[in-house]
Design a protein around this motif. Sequence first.
Motif, PDB file in Angstrom:
ATOM      1  N   GLN A 198      11.766  14.907  -7.153  1.00 18.28           N
ATOM      2  CA  GLN A 198      10.541  14.244  -7.788  1.00 18.28           C
ATOM      3  C   GLN A 198      10.562  14.651  -9.033  1.00 18.28           C
ATOM      4  O   GLN A 198       9.971  13.617  -9.915  1.00 18.28           O
ATOM      5  CB  GLN A 198       9.377  15.085  -7.009  1.00 18.28           C
ATOM      6  CG  GLN A 198       9.351  14.377  -5.498  1.00 18.28           C
ATOM      7  CD  GLN A 198       8.304  15.220  -4.561  1.00 18.28           C
ATOM      8  OE1 GLN A 198       8.165  16.252  -4.514  1.00 18.28           O
ATOM      9  NE2 GLN A 198       7.170  14.360  -4.569  1.00 18.28           N
ATOM     10  N   SER A 227       6.646  14.418   3.723  1.00 14.42           N
ATOM     11  CA  SER A 227       7.825  14.639   2.664  1.00 14.42           C
ATOM     12  C   SER A 227       8.228  16.193   2.788  1.00 14.42           C
ATOM     13  O   SER A 227       7.582  16.919   3.278  1.00 14.42           O
ATOM     14  CB  SER A 227       7.577  14.147   1.401  1.00 14.42           C
ATOM     15  OG  SER A 227       8.716  14.302   0.380  1.00 14.42           O
ATOM     16  N   GLN A 283      11.304   4.878  -3.647  1.00  9.51           N
ATOM     17  CA  GLN A 283       9.929   4.783  -4.072  1.00  9.51           C
ATOM     18  C   GLN A 283       9.861   4.628  -5.580  1.00  9.51           C
ATOM     19  O   GLN A 283       9.241   3.999  -6.140  1.00  9.51           O
ATOM     20  CB  GLN A 283       9.136   6.029  -3.733  1.00  9.51           C
ATOM     21  CG  GLN A 283       7.819   6.010  -4.360  1.00  9.51           C
ATOM     22  CD  GLN A 283       6.859   7.275  -3.932  1.00  9.51           C
ATOM     23  OE1 GLN A 283       7.246   8.389  -4.245  1.00  9.51           O
ATOM     24  NE2 GLN A 283       5.934   7.308  -3.137  1.00  9.51           N
ATOM     25  N   ILE A 333      11.961  -0.998   4.622  1.00  3.56           N
ATOM     26  CA  ILE A 333      11.275  -1.529   3.736  1.00  3.56           C
ATOM     27  C   ILE A 333      11.568  -2.979   3.393  1.00  3.56           C
ATOM     28  O   ILE A 333      10.960  -3.530   2.491  1.00  3.56           O
ATOM     29  CB  ILE A 333      11.398  -0.665   2.480  1.00  3.56           C
ATOM     30  CG1 ILE A 333      12.729  -0.746   1.633  1.00  3.56           C
ATOM     31  CG2 ILE A 333      11.041   0.810   2.557  1.00  3.56           C
ATOM     32  CD1 ILE A 333      13.287  -0.230   0.613  1.00  3.56           C
ATOM     33  N   TYR A 370      10.605   0.854  -6.122  1.00  5.38           N
ATOM     34  CA  TYR A 370       9.732   0.006  -5.398  1.00  5.38           C
ATOM     35  C   TYR A 370       8.515   1.104  -5.379  1.00  5.38           C
ATOM     36  O   TYR A 370       7.968   1.510  -4.163  1.00  5.38           O
ATOM     37  CB  TYR A 370       9.987  -0.411  -3.922  1.00  5.38           C
ATOM     38  CG  TYR A 370      11.558  -1.105  -4.221  1.00  5.38           C
ATOM     39  CD1 TYR A 370      11.603  -2.426  -4.773  1.00  5.38           C
ATOM     40  CD2 TYR A 370      12.659  -0.637  -3.427  1.00  5.38           C
ATOM     41  CE1 TYR A 370      12.794  -3.231  -4.838  1.00  5.38           C
ATOM     42  CE2 TYR A 370      13.710  -1.310  -3.457  1.00  5.38           C
ATOM     43  CZ  TYR A 370      13.736  -2.529  -3.938  1.00  5.38           C
ATOM     44  OH  TYR A 370      14.955  -3.202  -4.287  1.00  5.38           O
ATOM     45  N   PRO A 371       7.560   0.955  -6.460  1.00  6.09           N
ATOM     46  CA  PRO A 371       6.568   1.991  -6.460  1.00  6.09           C
ATOM     47  C   PRO A 371       5.351   1.690  -5.281  1.00  6.09           C
ATOM     48  O   PRO A 371       4.402   2.421  -5.223  1.00  6.09           O
ATOM     49  CB  PRO A 371       6.018   1.685  -7.705  1.00  6.09           C
ATOM     50  CG  PRO A 371       7.195   1.033  -8.751  1.00  6.09           C
ATOM     51  CD  PRO A 371       7.856   0.306  -7.621  1.00  6.09           C
ATOM     52  N   ASN A 372       5.459   0.423  -4.526  1.00 10.65           N
ATOM     53  CA  ASN A 372       4.506   0.224  -3.647  1.00 10.65           C
ATOM     54  C   ASN A 372       4.813   0.883  -2.482  1.00 10.65           C
ATOM     55  O   ASN A 372       3.966   0.780  -1.262  1.00 10.65           O
ATOM     56  CB  ASN A 372       4.511  -1.320  -3.160  1.00 10.65           C
ATOM     57  CG  ASN A 372       3.691  -2.181  -4.191  1.00 10.65           C
ATOM     58  OD1 ASN A 372       2.962  -1.671  -4.958  1.00 10.65           O
ATOM     59  ND2 ASN A 372       3.906  -3.397  -4.261  1.00 10.65           N
ATOM     60  N   ILE A 373       6.017   1.848  -2.177  1.00  9.02           N
ATOM     61  CA  ILE A 373       6.136   2.603  -1.244  1.00  9.02           C
ATOM     62  C   ILE A 373       5.244   3.898  -1.465  1.00  9.02           C
ATOM     63  O   ILE A 373       5.252   4.491  -2.306  1.00  9.02           O
ATOM     64  CB  ILE A 373       7.358   3.079  -1.162  1.00  9.02           C
ATOM     65  CG1 ILE A 373       8.466   1.745  -0.841  1.00  9.02           C
ATOM     66  CG2 ILE A 373       7.835   4.123   0.102  1.00  9.02           C
ATOM     67  CD1 ILE A 373       9.818   1.843  -0.746  1.00  9.02           C
ATOM     68  N   LYS A 374       4.622   4.290   0.090  1.00  9.72           N
ATOM     69  CA  LYS A 374       3.826   5.592   0.002  1.00  9.72           C
ATOM     70  C   LYS A 374       4.721   6.540   0.838  1.00  9.72           C
ATOM     71  O   LYS A 374       5.172   6.135   1.884  1.00  9.72           O
ATOM     72  CB  LYS A 374       2.433   5.390   0.286  1.00  9.72           C
ATOM     73  CG  LYS A 374       1.639   4.888  -0.741  1.00  9.72           C
ATOM     74  CD  LYS A 374       0.204   4.943  -0.591  1.00  9.72           C
ATOM     75  CE  LYS A 374      -0.579   4.491  -1.798  1.00  9.72           C
ATOM     76  NZ  LYS A 374      -2.110   4.673  -1.408  1.00  9.72           N
ATOM     77  N   ILE A 375       4.801   7.625   0.897  1.00 13.07           N
ATOM     78  CA  ILE A 375       5.529   8.840   1.551  1.00 13.07           C
ATOM     79  C   ILE A 375       4.506   9.619   2.145  1.00 13.07           C
ATOM     80  O   ILE A 375       3.862  10.263   1.458  1.00 13.07           O
ATOM     81  CB  ILE A 375       6.697   9.496   0.723  1.00 13.07           C
ATOM     82  CG1 ILE A 375       7.465   8.424   0.269  1.00 13.07           C
ATOM     83  CG2 ILE A 375       7.515  10.350   1.820  1.00 13.07           C
ATOM     84  CD1 ILE A 375       8.631   8.965  -0.865  1.00 13.07           C
ATOM     85  N   LEU A 400      13.924   8.334   0.387  1.00 17.21           N
ATOM     86  CA  LEU A 400      12.828   7.598   0.287  1.00 17.21           C
ATOM     87  C   LEU A 400      12.034   7.862  -1.303  1.00 17.21           C
ATOM     88  O   LEU A 400      11.558   6.745  -1.836  1.00 17.21           O
ATOM     89  CB  LEU A 400      11.748   7.992   1.073  1.00 17.21           C
ATOM     90  CG  LEU A 400      12.107   7.311   2.767  1.00 17.21           C
ATOM     91  CD1 LEU A 400      10.962   7.999   3.637  1.00 17.21           C
ATOM     92  CD2 LEU A 400      11.702   5.929   2.594  1.00 17.21           C
ATOM     93  N   THR A 457       3.419   2.578   3.953  1.00 11.95           N
ATOM     94  CA  THR A 457       3.464   4.083   4.061  1.00 11.95           C
ATOM     95  C   THR A 457       4.547   4.264   4.844  1.00 11.95           C
ATOM     96  O   THR A 457       4.800   3.784   6.080  1.00 11.95           O
ATOM     97  CB  THR A 457       2.125   4.690   4.604  1.00 11.95           C
ATOM     98  OG1 THR A 457       1.223   4.196   3.539  1.00 11.95           O
ATOM     99  CG2 THR A 457       2.389   6.020   4.495  1.00 11.95           C
TER     100      THR A 457
END
Length: 408
Positions: free
Chosen positions: A53, A43, A32, A186, A35-40, A28, A210
Amino acid sequence: MTLHLQKSYTKASSKIAITGSKSEANRLLILQALYPNIKIENSSNSDDSSLMQKALASDEQLIDIHHAGTAMRFLTAYFSIQEGRDTILTGSPRMKERPIGILVDALIALGADISYLENDGFPPLKIRGRKLAKHKVRLEANVSSQYISALLLIASSLENGLELTLDGKITSVPYIKMTLGLLDQIGVENSFEGNVITIDPKQEELKPQTLVVESDWSSASYFYSIVALSEVGTKIELSSYKKDSLQGDSALAKIYKQFGVETSYSENNITLSKSSIVSQDSKISLDLSNAPDIAQTISVTAFGLGISCHLTGLHTLKIKETDRLVALQNELSKLGANISVTNDALVLDVADAINSEIEIETYKDHRMAMAFAPLALKTSILIKEADVVSKSYPDFWKDLVHVGFQIK
């Protein structure tokens, strides 16, 4: 740091919260970054995920991922499509011995610009990011699933997507399906038919969403072992898990029935219960080609219960943090086991007794430390370089104390 695990007894009932799966989280994190619109959420707090990261957030040319094998594979693919960016990707001395040529060759076939800085086929790598227009590539199907997942994770960002053909018998299928399952979540169209995986290109921006990472089943394996080695009636509740898991190691629930452990599911948790005593005449035979990371835990459980086991499908263990088959043979033999290994299998026969006060070498491998720890329910042992557990499970020793272990 060497820890002395004194002969211990578990509490009758315990609850443990385990953080997100390293395998899911690392996939993920790559998605992310693309595709920066993904929130995790939930984790992993593992070293491997922290290194991933940091690498993804870094603007430096030199990226050192130390022992993080997943990060090495996934980042090789990721940086190969970062147009205009030059990256040197390196790691620990052991990482420089772990092959990556299969993945590099596949990326080059798609148009990537990657070269070796020391030994051909091994890190460190020099990667010059560029657009990859080609979309068809072949791989041997029995390679590490991380090579395959590395390609699948970037596939939807390629101009023409990806058509990946796998030649031969596919191993570690659940890890491939995990990656495809996350792509499904996604909104990336994909198919896996026969030996061909197809990923469609994703041109439009993803909707904000999310994704919650399920807790790590590999980490749960050590508590399965603890319950198996405990008294009948012992219970340990673990959160947060689900029955329809994407993780291959969720096979633990079925496998550990043979060790007298039952798994019950509630809304977001599982409860492990020791329901019966296993006869020492039992012999466990398992093909672990879809879940090789739990081989160490299973073999130590069998040894602790005084039963024999035959494990196959273990060829990928040769190229992990250490040669895990040789490491298992070395350390179990010290404890008194009758054990033999080949390139892809392990045979463990019933031992007469378990030797006490043995120092377990961990070979800088987190799973060696954690797999052997449950044996403290049978005898006192010492775990060398015990802090290596931070690679995947930093709270491991604290959680063992919580369930009743006596640790100095």
